[in-house]
Motif scaffolding. Structure first.
Motif, PDB file in Angstrom:
ATOM      1  N   THR A  13      36.905  47.501  35.732  1.00 56.92           N
ATOM      2  CA  THR A  13      38.051  47.292  35.243  1.00 56.92           C
ATOM      3  C   THR A  13      38.931  46.967  36.598  1.00 56.92           C
ATOM      4  OG1 THR A  13      37.890  49.052  33.527  1.00 56.92           O
ATOM      5  CG2 THR A  13      40.032  48.537  34.139  1.00 56.92           C
ATOM      6  N   ILE A  14      38.419  47.524  37.552  1.00 48.23           N
ATOM      7  CA  ILE A  14      39.199  47.110  38.730  1.00 48.23           C
ATOM      8  C   ILE A  14      39.058  45.738  39.277  1.00 48.23           C
ATOM      9  CG2 ILE A  14      39.506  47.619  41.238  1.00 48.23           C
ATOM     10  CD1 ILE A  14      40.864  49.606  39.764  1.00 48.23           C
ATOM     11  N   LEU A  15      37.759  45.427  39.090  1.00 53.46           N
ATOM     12  CA  LEU A  15      37.461  44.092  39.413  1.00 53.46           C
ATOM     13  C   LEU A  15      37.842  43.097  38.585  1.00 53.46           C
ATOM     14  CD1 LEU A  15      33.486  44.312  40.459  1.00 53.46           C
ATOM     15  CD2 LEU A  15      35.624  43.777  41.763  1.00 53.46           C
ATOM     16  N   SER A  16      37.925  43.366  37.134  1.00 53.87           N
ATOM     17  CA  SER A  16      38.623  42.440  36.227  1.00 53.87           C
ATOM     18  C   SER A  16      40.184  42.174  36.499  1.00 53.87           C
ATOM     19  CB  SER A  16      38.406  42.829  35.050  1.00 53.87           C
ATOM     20  OG  SER A  16      38.821  44.020  34.482  1.00 53.87           O
ATOM     21  N   ILE A  17      40.667  43.476  36.843  1.00 47.96           N
ATOM     22  CA  ILE A  17      42.354  43.278  37.246  1.00 47.96           C
ATOM     23  C   ILE A  17      42.458  42.357  38.500  1.00 47.96           C
ATOM     24  CG2 ILE A  17      44.240  44.671  38.300  1.00 47.96           C
ATOM     25  CD1 ILE A  17      43.425  46.682  35.910  1.00 47.96           C
ATOM     26  N   PRO A  23      44.418  34.969  41.190  1.00 50.41           N
ATOM     27  CA  PRO A  23      44.764  33.626  41.067  1.00 50.41           C
ATOM     28  C   PRO A  23      46.363  33.430  41.033  1.00 50.41           C
ATOM     29  CG  PRO A  23      43.025  33.955  39.756  1.00 50.41           C
ATOM     30  CD  PRO A  23      43.441  35.144  40.456  1.00 50.41           C
ATOM     31  N   ILE A  24      47.150  34.490  40.559  1.00 57.20           N
ATOM     32  CA  ILE A  24      48.494  34.434  40.465  1.00 57.20           C
ATOM     33  C   ILE A  24      49.295  34.648  41.790  1.00 57.20           C
ATOM     34  CG2 ILE A  24      50.413  35.653  39.197  1.00 57.20           C
ATOM     35  CD1 ILE A  24      48.475  36.598  36.951  1.00 57.20           C
ATOM     36  N   ILE A  25      48.749  35.414  42.515  1.00 56.75           N
ATOM     37  CA  ILE A  25      49.288  35.713  44.012  1.00 56.75           C
ATOM     38  C   ILE A  25      49.004  34.390  44.671  1.00 56.75           C
ATOM     39  CG2 ILE A  25      49.112  37.042  45.948  1.00 56.75           C
ATOM     40  CD1 ILE A  25      48.494  39.368  44.250  1.00 56.75           C
ATOM     41  N   ASN A  26      47.624  33.704  44.771  1.00 59.81           N
ATOM     42  CA  ASN A  26      47.238  32.868  45.463  1.00 59.81           C
ATOM     43  C   ASN A  26      47.960  31.492  45.058  1.00 59.81           C
ATOM     44  OD1 ASN A  26      45.777  32.006  47.630  1.00 59.81           O
ATOM     45  ND2 ASN A  26      43.888  31.485  46.520  1.00 59.81           N
ATOM     46  N   ILE A  27      48.830  31.307  44.248  1.00 60.91           N
ATOM     47  CA  ILE A  27      49.516  30.057  43.985  1.00 60.91           C
ATOM     48  C   ILE A  27      50.360  29.711  45.033  1.00 60.91           C
ATOM     49  CG2 ILE A  27      51.093  28.552  42.644  1.00 60.91           C
ATOM     50  CD1 ILE A  27      49.890  30.159  40.272  1.00 60.91           C
ATOM     51  N   HIS A  28      50.197  28.633  45.848  1.00 61.19           N
ATOM     52  CA  HIS A  28      51.313  28.348  47.021  1.00 61.19           C
ATOM     53  C   HIS A  28      52.202  27.544  46.746  1.00 61.19           C
ATOM     54  CE1 HIS A  28      48.497  30.246  50.015  1.00 61.19           C
ATOM     55  NE2 HIS A  28      47.693  29.788  49.530  1.00 61.19           N
ATOM     56  N   LYS A  29      51.947  26.515  46.068  1.00 65.47           N
ATOM     57  CA  LYS A  29      53.161  25.509  45.677  1.00 65.47           C
ATOM     58  C   LYS A  29      52.617  25.319  44.293  1.00 65.47           C
ATOM     59  CE  LYS A  29      53.333  23.416  50.153  1.00 65.47           C
ATOM     60  NZ  LYS A  29      53.118  22.403  50.988  1.00 65.47           N
TER      61      LYS A  29
END
Length: 116
Positions: A13-17, A23-29
């Protein structure tokens, strides 16, 4: 046994979260038109699809391909010198270099290598 299954389920569960959140946090631009388009063969991929591409780009890429194949034919010639007759080796090398130089002279005479 139940504790082991609960622990494995908790880890999954932790890994799936984490896999969803990173990917949501990693969007730079924000993606724009230029960033999302691949660089294509000398023409704009967002223009009309029926517009012809530069014939000069095509001829330069064709010259590169031909001379690249010629180089792969020239690389094993020193090894062949030990295995075949010296006269045959000289004739084959002369013929290969003659074709290569003749092609280079033809491309130069036609002006395919001039960028302007």
């Amino acid at each position: 046994m139940f504790m082991t299954l609960a622990f494995i389920l908790f880890i999954l569960t932790i890994l799936s979260i984490i896999l969803v959140v990173i990917p949501i946090i990693n969007i730079h631009k924000a993606l724009d038109r230029e960033k999302s388009s691949p660089f294509e063969c000398g023409f704009d991929p967002f223009s009309k699809p029926r517009v012809s591409f530069s014939i000069h780009f095509f001829s330069v890429s064709l010259m590169f391909l031909i001379f690249d194949i010629e180089i792969t034919l020239l690389l094993p010639t020193p090894i062949l010198m030990k295995q075949i007759n010296m006269l045959n080796w000289l004739i084959s090398c002369f013929f290969l270099f003659f074709i290569l130089i003749l092609g280079l002279m033809m491309e130069w005479k036609q002006g395919s290598m001039n960028w302007m």
